[in-house]
Design a protein around this motif. Sequence first.
Motif, PDB file in Angstrom:
ATOM      1  N   MET A  63      46.589  42.506  17.069  1.00 34.05           N
ATOM      2  CA  MET A  63      47.096  43.826  17.326  1.00 34.05           C
ATOM      3  C   MET A  63      47.429  43.796  18.696  1.00 34.05           C
ATOM      4  N   ASN A  64      48.599  44.295  18.827  1.00 32.84           N
ATOM      5  CA  ASN A  64      49.222  44.545  20.305  1.00 32.84           C
ATOM      6  C   ASN A  64      48.602  45.779  21.167  1.00 32.84           C
ATOM      7  N   THR A  65      48.028  45.158  22.220  1.00 31.00           N
ATOM      8  CA  THR A  65      47.176  46.198  23.107  1.00 31.00           C
ATOM      9  C   THR A  65      47.817  46.229  24.356  1.00 31.00           C
ATOM     10  N   LEU A  66      47.832  47.451  25.023  1.00 29.23           N
ATOM     11  CA  LEU A  66      48.187  47.761  26.366  1.00 29.23           C
ATOM     12  C   LEU A  66      47.042  48.291  27.266  1.00 29.23           C
ATOM     13  N   ILE A  67      46.738  47.690  28.411  1.00 30.97           N
ATOM     14  CA  ILE A  67      46.048  48.202  29.338  1.00 30.97           C
ATOM     15  C   ILE A  67      46.551  48.462  30.733  1.00 30.97           C
ATOM     16  N   ILE A  68      46.397  49.629  30.980  1.00 34.72           N
ATOM     17  CA  ILE A  68      46.975  50.098  32.177  1.00 34.72           C
ATOM     18  C   ILE A  68      45.613  50.281  32.994  1.00 34.72           C
ATOM     19  N   SER A  69      45.793  49.625  34.115  1.00 33.35           N
ATOM     20  CA  SER A  69      44.646  49.418  35.218  1.00 33.35           C
ATOM     21  C   SER A  69      45.137  50.051  36.438  1.00 33.35           C
ATOM     22  N   THR A  70      44.150  50.578  37.362  1.00 29.58           N
ATOM     23  CA  THR A  70      44.318  50.847  38.610  1.00 29.58           C
ATOM     24  C   THR A  70      43.063  50.380  39.246  1.00 29.58           C
ATOM     25  N   PHE A  71      43.500  49.954  40.634  1.00 28.02           N
ATOM     26  CA  PHE A  71      42.097  49.170  41.464  1.00 28.02           C
ATOM     27  C   PHE A  71      42.392  49.154  42.603  1.00 28.02           C
ATOM     28  N   SER A  72      41.373  48.820  43.461  1.00 24.38           N
ATOM     29  CA  SER A  72      41.482  48.843  44.914  1.00 24.38           C
ATOM     30  C   SER A  72      41.581  47.521  45.678  1.00 24.38           C
ATOM     31  N   CYS A  73      41.752  46.541  44.910  1.00 21.45           N
ATOM     32  CA  CYS A  73      41.900  45.209  45.311  1.00 21.45           C
ATOM     33  C   CYS A  73      43.510  44.856  45.229  1.00 21.45           C
ATOM     34  N   THR A  74      43.814  43.897  45.983  1.00 21.42           N
ATOM     35  CA  THR A  74      45.212  43.771  45.701  1.00 21.42           C
ATOM     36  C   THR A  74      45.849  43.217  44.116  1.00 21.42           C
ATOM     37  N   PHE A  75      46.904  43.426  43.799  1.00 24.29           N
ATOM     38  CA  PHE A  75      47.459  42.733  42.456  1.00 24.29           C
ATOM     39  C   PHE A  75      47.164  41.366  42.310  1.00 24.29           C
ATOM     40  N   ASP A  76      47.623  40.540  43.241  1.00 22.06           N
ATOM     41  CA  ASP A  76      47.234  39.129  43.068  1.00 22.06           C
ATOM     42  C   ASP A  76      45.598  38.786  42.929  1.00 22.06           C
ATOM     43  N   GLU A  77      44.771  39.538  43.574  1.00 19.53           N
ATOM     44  CA  GLU A  77      43.377  39.454  43.282  1.00 19.53           C
ATOM     45  C   GLU A  77      42.922  39.781  42.005  1.00 19.53           C
ATOM     46  N   PHE A  78      43.498  40.910  41.556  1.00 18.07           N
ATOM     47  CA  PHE A  78      43.223  41.714  40.307  1.00 18.07           C
ATOM     48  C   PHE A  78      43.636  40.545  39.264  1.00 18.07           C
ATOM     49  N   LYS A  79      44.820  40.303  39.238  1.00 20.09           N
ATOM     50  CA  LYS A  79      45.431  39.157  38.097  1.00 20.09           C
ATOM     51  C   LYS A  79      44.698  37.969  38.346  1.00 20.09           C
ATOM     52  N   ASN A  80      44.352  37.487  39.242  1.00 16.07           N
ATOM     53  CA  ASN A  80      43.481  36.177  39.448  1.00 16.07           C
ATOM     54  C   ASN A  80      42.247  36.295  38.601  1.00 16.07           C
ATOM     55  N   ASP A  81      41.484  37.435  38.972  1.00 18.80           N
ATOM     56  CA  ASP A  81      40.160  37.560  38.386  1.00 18.80           C
ATOM     57  C   ASP A  81      40.116  38.103  36.889  1.00 18.80           C
ATOM     58  N   VAL A  82      41.014  38.767  36.553  1.00 18.56           N
ATOM     59  CA  VAL A  82      41.180  39.383  35.225  1.00 18.56           C
ATOM     60  C   VAL A  82      41.503  38.140  34.276  1.00 18.56           C
ATOM     61  N   THR A  83      42.430  37.230  34.863  1.00 20.78           N
ATOM     62  CA  THR A  83      43.113  35.853  34.012  1.00 20.78           C
ATOM     63  C   THR A  83      41.924  35.045  33.986  1.00 20.78           C
TER      64      THR A  83
END
Length: 87
Positions: free
Chosen positions: A1-21
Amino acid sequence: MNTLIISTFSCTFDEFKNDVTTLFLEEMCKEFVTDYEFVKVNEHKSHLLMNCTDLEKLGAEMESPFAKEWDKKNNCKDTVYSIKLVA
Protein backbone atom coordinates in the motif's frame (compact mmCIF):
# COMPACT_ATOMS: atom_id res chain seq x y z
CA MET A 1 0.00 0.00 0.00
CA ASN A 2 1.33 3.41 -0.90
CA THR A 3 1.86 5.55 2.17
CA LEU A 4 2.82 9.20 2.68
CA ILE A 5 4.32 10.48 5.91
CA ILE A 6 4.62 14.23 6.31
CA SER A 7 7.12 15.04 9.05
CA THR A 8 8.29 18.18 10.79
CA PHE A 9 11.40 18.08 12.98
CA SER A 10 13.98 20.28 14.70
CA CYS A 11 17.12 18.56 13.38
CA THR A 12 18.37 19.28 9.87
CA PHE A 13 16.85 17.54 6.87
CA ASP A 14 20.09 15.64 6.23
CA GLU A 15 20.21 14.36 9.83
CA PHE A 16 16.54 13.40 9.65
CA LYS A 17 16.91 11.57 6.33
CA ASN A 18 20.02 9.73 7.50
CA ASP A 19 18.49 8.58 10.81
CA VAL A 20 15.13 7.62 9.33
CA THR A 21 16.73 5.79 6.42
CA THR A 22 19.37 3.84 8.35
CA LEU A 23 17.68 3.30 11.71
CA PHE A 24 13.98 3.18 10.91
CA LEU A 25 13.41 2.11 7.30
CA GLU A 26 16.39 -0.16 6.67
CA GLU A 27 16.48 -1.75 10.12
CA MET A 28 13.13 -1.58 11.92
CA CYS A 29 10.85 -1.65 8.85
CA LYS A 30 12.85 -3.66 6.33
CA GLU A 31 10.38 -6.57 6.35
CA PHE A 32 7.36 -4.50 5.28
CA VAL A 33 8.64 -1.35 3.53
CA THR A 34 9.68 -2.36 0.02
CA ASP A 35 10.48 1.03 -1.53
CA TYR A 36 10.68 4.63 -0.38
CA GLU A 37 11.55 8.14 -1.50
CA PHE A 38 12.28 11.27 0.54
CA VAL A 39 11.21 14.70 -0.63
CA LYS A 40 12.69 17.74 1.09
CA VAL A 41 10.08 20.45 1.62
CA ASN A 42 12.43 22.66 3.63
CA GLU A 43 15.18 22.23 6.23
CA HIS A 44 12.68 21.01 8.87
CA LYS A 45 9.94 19.30 6.85
CA SER A 46 9.85 16.25 4.60
CA HIS A 47 7.49 14.02 2.68
CA LEU A 48 8.30 10.32 2.77
CA LEU A 49 6.60 8.24 0.10
CA MET A 50 6.82 4.49 0.63
CA ASN A 51 5.33 1.18 -0.31
CA CYS A 52 4.29 -0.45 2.97
CA THR A 53 2.91 -4.00 2.94
CA ASP A 54 1.73 -3.97 6.58
CA LEU A 55 0.37 -0.74 8.06
CA GLU A 56 -0.19 -2.34 11.47
CA LYS A 57 3.50 -3.22 11.75
CA LEU A 58 4.44 0.28 10.58
CA GLY A 59 2.22 1.77 13.29
CA ALA A 60 3.76 -0.50 15.92
CA GLU A 61 7.30 0.54 14.94
CA MET A 62 6.33 4.22 14.95
CA GLU A 63 5.01 3.74 18.51
CA SER A 64 8.03 1.77 19.73
CA PRO A 65 10.00 3.19 22.68
CA PHE A 66 13.01 3.84 20.41
CA ALA A 67 10.93 5.79 17.85
CA LYS A 68 9.07 7.72 20.55
CA GLU A 69 12.34 8.76 22.20
CA TRP A 70 13.86 9.76 18.85
CA ASP A 71 10.73 11.81 18.03
CA LYS A 72 10.89 13.56 21.39
CA LYS A 73 14.60 14.33 21.05
CA ASN A 74 14.11 15.79 17.55
CA ASN A 75 10.69 17.39 18.11
CA CYS A 76 9.35 15.20 15.30
CA LYS A 77 5.66 15.19 14.39
CA ASP A 78 4.36 12.77 11.75
CA THR A 79 1.11 12.70 9.80
CA VAL A 80 0.52 9.39 7.98
CA TYR A 81 -1.69 8.99 4.91
CA SER A 82 -2.67 5.96 2.90
CA ILE A 83 -2.66 6.82 -0.83
CA LYS A 84 -4.92 5.29 -3.48
CA LEU A 85 -4.56 5.69 -7.22
CA VAL A 86 -7.54 7.67 -8.57
CA ALA A 87 -7.21 7.13 -12.30
